[in-house]
Design a protein around this motif. Structure first.
Motif, PDB file in Angstrom:
ATOM      1  N   MET A 131      53.753   0.525 -46.254  1.00  0.00           N
ATOM      2  CA  MET A 131      54.332   0.000 -47.486  1.00  0.00           C
ATOM      3  C   MET A 131      53.193  -0.364 -48.429  1.00  0.00           C
ATOM      4  N   LEU A 132      53.279   0.075 -49.673  1.00  0.00           N
ATOM      5  CA  LEU A 132      52.271  -0.295 -50.671  1.00  0.00           C
ATOM      6  C   LEU A 132      52.927  -1.112 -51.769  1.00  0.00           C
ATOM      7  N   LEU A 133      52.251  -2.154 -52.181  1.00  0.00           N
ATOM      8  CA  LEU A 133      52.714  -2.950 -53.313  1.00  0.00           C
ATOM      9  C   LEU A 133      51.626  -2.943 -54.380  1.00  0.00           C
ATOM     10  N   GLU A 134      51.978  -2.508 -55.574  1.00  0.00           N
ATOM     11  CA  GLU A 134      50.988  -2.506 -56.662  1.00  0.00           C
ATOM     12  C   GLU A 134      51.089  -3.804 -57.449  1.00  0.00           C
ATOM     13  N   THR A 135      49.941  -4.418 -57.677  1.00  0.00           N
ATOM     14  CA  THR A 135      49.879  -5.664 -58.441  1.00  0.00           C
ATOM     15  C   THR A 135      49.151  -5.439 -59.766  1.00  0.00           C
ATOM     16  N   MET A 136      49.358  -6.344 -60.697  1.00  0.00           N
ATOM     17  CA  MET A 136      48.638  -6.309 -61.972  1.00  0.00           C
ATOM     18  C   MET A 136      47.270  -6.970 -61.807  1.00  0.00           C
ATOM     19  N   GLY A 137      46.677  -7.366 -62.937  1.00  0.00           N
ATOM     20  CA  GLY A 137      45.414  -8.103 -62.888  1.00  0.00           C
ATOM     21  C   GLY A 137      44.271  -7.427 -63.624  1.00  0.00           C
ATOM     22  N   LEU A 178      50.001  -2.505 -47.497  1.00  0.00           N
ATOM     23  CA  LEU A 178      48.809  -2.447 -48.346  1.00  0.00           C
ATOM     24  C   LEU A 178      49.133  -3.023 -49.716  1.00  0.00           C
ATOM     25  N   VAL A 179      48.164  -3.690 -50.286  1.00  0.00           N
ATOM     26  CA  VAL A 179      48.301  -4.169 -51.661  1.00  0.00           C
ATOM     27  C   VAL A 179      47.267  -3.424 -52.499  1.00  0.00           C
ATOM     28  N   VAL A 180      47.723  -2.828 -53.584  1.00  0.00           N
ATOM     29  CA  VAL A 180      46.841  -2.035 -54.429  1.00  0.00           C
ATOM     30  C   VAL A 180      46.802  -2.653 -55.827  1.00  0.00           C
ATOM     31  N   ALA A 181      45.643  -3.132 -56.234  1.00  0.00           N
ATOM     32  CA  ALA A 181      45.496  -3.656 -57.590  1.00  0.00           C
ATOM     33  C   ALA A 181      45.544  -2.487 -58.581  1.00  0.00           C
ATOM     34  N   GLU A 182      46.220  -2.699 -59.705  1.00  0.00           N
ATOM     35  CA  GLU A 182      46.332  -1.620 -60.697  1.00  0.00           C
ATOM     36  C   GLU A 182      44.962  -1.181 -61.205  1.00  0.00           C
ATOM     37  N   ALA A 203      44.255   5.228 -61.808  1.00  0.00           N
ATOM     38  CA  ALA A 203      45.422   5.646 -62.595  1.00  0.00           C
ATOM     39  C   ALA A 203      45.541   4.822 -63.865  1.00  0.00           C
ATOM     40  N   GLU A 204      45.996   5.485 -64.917  1.00  0.00           N
ATOM     41  CA  GLU A 204      46.349   4.804 -66.157  1.00  0.00           C
ATOM     42  C   GLU A 204      47.694   5.365 -66.597  1.00  0.00           C
ATOM     43  N   GLY A 253      50.071   2.810 -61.671  1.00  0.00           N
ATOM     44  CA  GLY A 253      50.160   4.109 -61.011  1.00  0.00           C
ATOM     45  C   GLY A 253      49.178   4.261 -59.860  1.00  0.00           C
ATOM     46  N   ALA A 254      48.304   3.267 -59.674  1.00  0.00           N
ATOM     47  CA  ALA A 254      47.281   3.372 -58.622  1.00  0.00           C
ATOM     48  C   ALA A 254      47.914   3.462 -57.235  1.00  0.00           C
ATOM     49  N   ALA A 255      48.950   2.648 -56.992  1.00  0.00           N
ATOM     50  CA  ALA A 255      49.562   2.632 -55.656  1.00  0.00           C
ATOM     51  C   ALA A 255      50.181   3.984 -55.320  1.00  0.00           C
ATOM     52  N   GLN A 256      50.838   4.588 -56.307  1.00  0.00           N
ATOM     53  CA  GLN A 256      51.454   5.889 -56.063  1.00  0.00           C
ATOM     54  C   GLN A 256      50.387   6.927 -55.736  1.00  0.00           C
ATOM     55  N   ARG A 257      49.249   6.826 -56.434  1.00  0.00           N
ATOM     56  CA  ARG A 257      48.135   7.738 -56.180  1.00  0.00           C
ATOM     57  C   ARG A 257      47.632   7.586 -54.736  1.00  0.00           C
TER      58      ARG A 257
END
Lengths: 391, 391
Positions: free
Chosen positions: B164-170, B222-226, B237-238, B252-256
């Motif tokens: 499982m991936l979660l994309e966060t802002m920041g 997994l946690v993926v920072a944008e 990703a942008e 879009g980083a998490a999807q990548r």
């Protein structure tokens, strides 16, 4: 809500003095004979079950094939059931689980093994027929509608021209996407446009609708069901790789729509994808959902003790009362059937829901049931179930 | 938390008998002279402010250029300030807002217009220097950590091999992604791997770490920072199209990452993208965050009344006490500075945080502050602010 139903089952079993075990990871665990001894679990432990998200005994995506396709599987299963002395199986899940339940009812006829089987509905997709709703759906819809209400306040404060998309689950059915409509209190409130799987996606029509929405409100909140399809019935997006699963994994539709809108209109488009959050968010559930999930579990066990079999617990509002009743539904009528959003629940423009749908939905969202919090976070208990030694 | 700080400002102004207005959509509204008359608002209305997500007066992404780059902008602003009789400006936001605040302090010197300026910190990115934290961050981190805890229970119940991936802002800072680490109570708990912007993304290293994780736990969260970047400093990703904005929109980083992992290992990978949910989720905020956001607003107004200017309200834990104190920080030290996650807060493997970071984070998450609920959903008031007639 699987855990809440399991709690209901355990409660009824204790009350009736019946012995109970759980298959770890459902059908997969049953195959391997991995059974958890629920009789050995103290009350203070199983009573916490309904505060837990997920499925504490583990879920399965395995499918029981028809007898003729895999007789050895059936014999294997019978050996476990027989060895552990299991006379009743309760299955909790969606239409896949009800298909398994239906096939298990053939055990007596096929293998001379008398087995009582009762289905307990649970799917956030809400696509089971013959039940007013499926436990799990109201809570997921509540989480999504609350999220839309919050996203709308965020996006509207950013100034004109902003577009926010939220992708919902639901596979081929639009119940979850439609559920977001509860967020709106007044005409013009978000969500402004719903992309439902039941309505073919036509990009130009969406663009027109978006333009109108931006002219009227300055911003737009769109809900995109993961199962949206184009005029040819093709999914807008699927996940790239899903090996060895009977189910195609969806997801990505909102990003596809967002890229199109951004390119066509030069807009700031934000995309949130709720994914598993919408079914895992125990911190924001419908108290009604929780209560009826527990009741469905209790009812399933009581019916089994009365000798019923081959049925699913169907939930329906009791006539003339504020309460609910449980109706036995033949598994044969439920298995493999998929209840899409009916046309009467979809708005004339294809981007909204009808007042009838909101009348259906709103009572389901009622009441909160916060989990305990500790150190600033929901404090989910770590429950351990001992293995049943039956071999 | 902008609304909570605004509530603090209004409260202090009422207490001091000072006249107050708000610029609609911040700097953009100030330019256009769109001022809201806060003196005309009854107490029962502004007291509801802190229950609202978003920014009830509207946000702005406009930047005030240096005087020499656009003198007409400065004269225009002075005309509004002068016309409406404004002697003090309080600005609430991140480093962009503090840059505006700093430039506004030059008004007296440049235009002979004496203006007091105080900055109030607010950014979920938590990347402002000279303050222990920025209001907004604790609540977003709490929402994300709670979500990770729930996602982990969901994904672990699905059986082995799930990711499982979660994309966060920041943006460029890993504070929000790191904040997810609060979800873990025991070694091995989710989140298992954090992809932070401060640590260059190396796909092979991630794959190794994932393999180890799946061997150990069967599943992985997994946690993926944008804002994750590769060895060359390029964003993973942008968003495809972001016209006319000074800020590149990430996402879009998490999807990548998910596509890469799915292809390399043939896994079921789920992706959730919290996007604006993490800053809009008023239903799950940190009570400490809310209280200190209000206090920062009150303090800003009190300082202005004492004649201070050119400073931001910095929050810091009071020594030897359980409480917090406000320290004036020169805007010149804050504007345009970006506080990334320090190396001492990052774990040695590059995929985790240090115990020091958790010691920093945990006190910030404390306490809940539920909004009122009605009909099953958070009931956010619809507040109306009358326009100030000053022209």
């Amino acid at each position: 809500m699987v855990n809440a139903s399991a709690q209901g089952v355990i409660e009824a079993a204790r009350h009736a003095g019946v012995s109970l075990c759980a298959a770890r990871h459902g059908l997969s665990g049953l195959h391997r004979g991995e059974l958890l001894d629920l009789d050995a679990v103290p009350q203070r432990q199983w009573q916490q079950l309904s505060t837990l998200p997920g499925t504490c005994f583990g879920a399965s995506r395995e499918m029981l094939p028809p007898y003729n396709a895999a007789p050895e599987t059936w014999h294997q299963l019978r050996d476990v059931l027989c060895g552990a002395g299991i006379g009743t199986v309760l299955l909790n899940g969606g239409n896949g689980s009800m298909t398994i339940a239906l096939r298990l009812t053939e055990f007596g006829q096929r293998l001379g093994y008398p087995l009582r089987v009762i289905g307990i509905p649970k799917t956030i997709d809400n696509d089971l027929v013959a039940t007013h709703f499926s436990p799990g759906y109201p809570s997921a819809a509540k989480y999504l509608a609350a999220s839309v209400r919050e996203l709308a306040l965020d996006v509207s404060s950013l100034g004109p021209g902003r577009v926010m998309l939220l992708e919902t689950m639901g596979r081929n059915a639009g119940w979850l996407a439609a559920g977001c409509a509860a967020a709106a209190r007044h005409p013009g409130d978000a969500p402004h446009l719903l992309l439902l799987p039941e309505v073919p996606y036509r990009p130009e029509r969406l663009l027109d609708a978006l333009d109108t929405c931006l002219r009227r409100h300055g911003h737009a909140v769109l809900v995109v069901a993961e199962g949206v399809r184009d005029d040819n019935g093709l999914l807008l997006a699927e996940q790239p790789y899903t090996p060895g699963s009977p189910f195609q994994q969806l997801g990505g539709a909102a990003q596809r729509v967002a890229s199109y809108l951004a390119q066509q209109r030069g807009l700031h488009v934000h995309v949130a994808v709720a994914d598993c959050l919408q079914r895992a968010a125990r911190h924001l559930v419908s108290a009604l959902d929780l209560r009826l999930a527990q009741a469905a579990g209790r009812t399933a066990l009581e019916w089994a003790l009365q000798g019923q079999s081959g049925v699913m617990v169907g939930l329906r509002p009791a006539r003339g009362k504020e309460d609910w009743e449980m109706a036995a539904v033949a598994l044969a009528d439920v298995a493999d059937a998929e209840r899409l959003l009916p046309a009467s629940y979809i708005g004339a423009d294809g981007f909204s829901v009808s007042p009838d749908f909101l009348d259906y939905l709103r009572p389901l969202l009622q009441g909160e049931d916060w989990p305990p919090f500790a150190d600033g976070l929901p404090s989910y208990p770590s429950l351990q179930w001992p293995l049943l030694r039956w071999q």
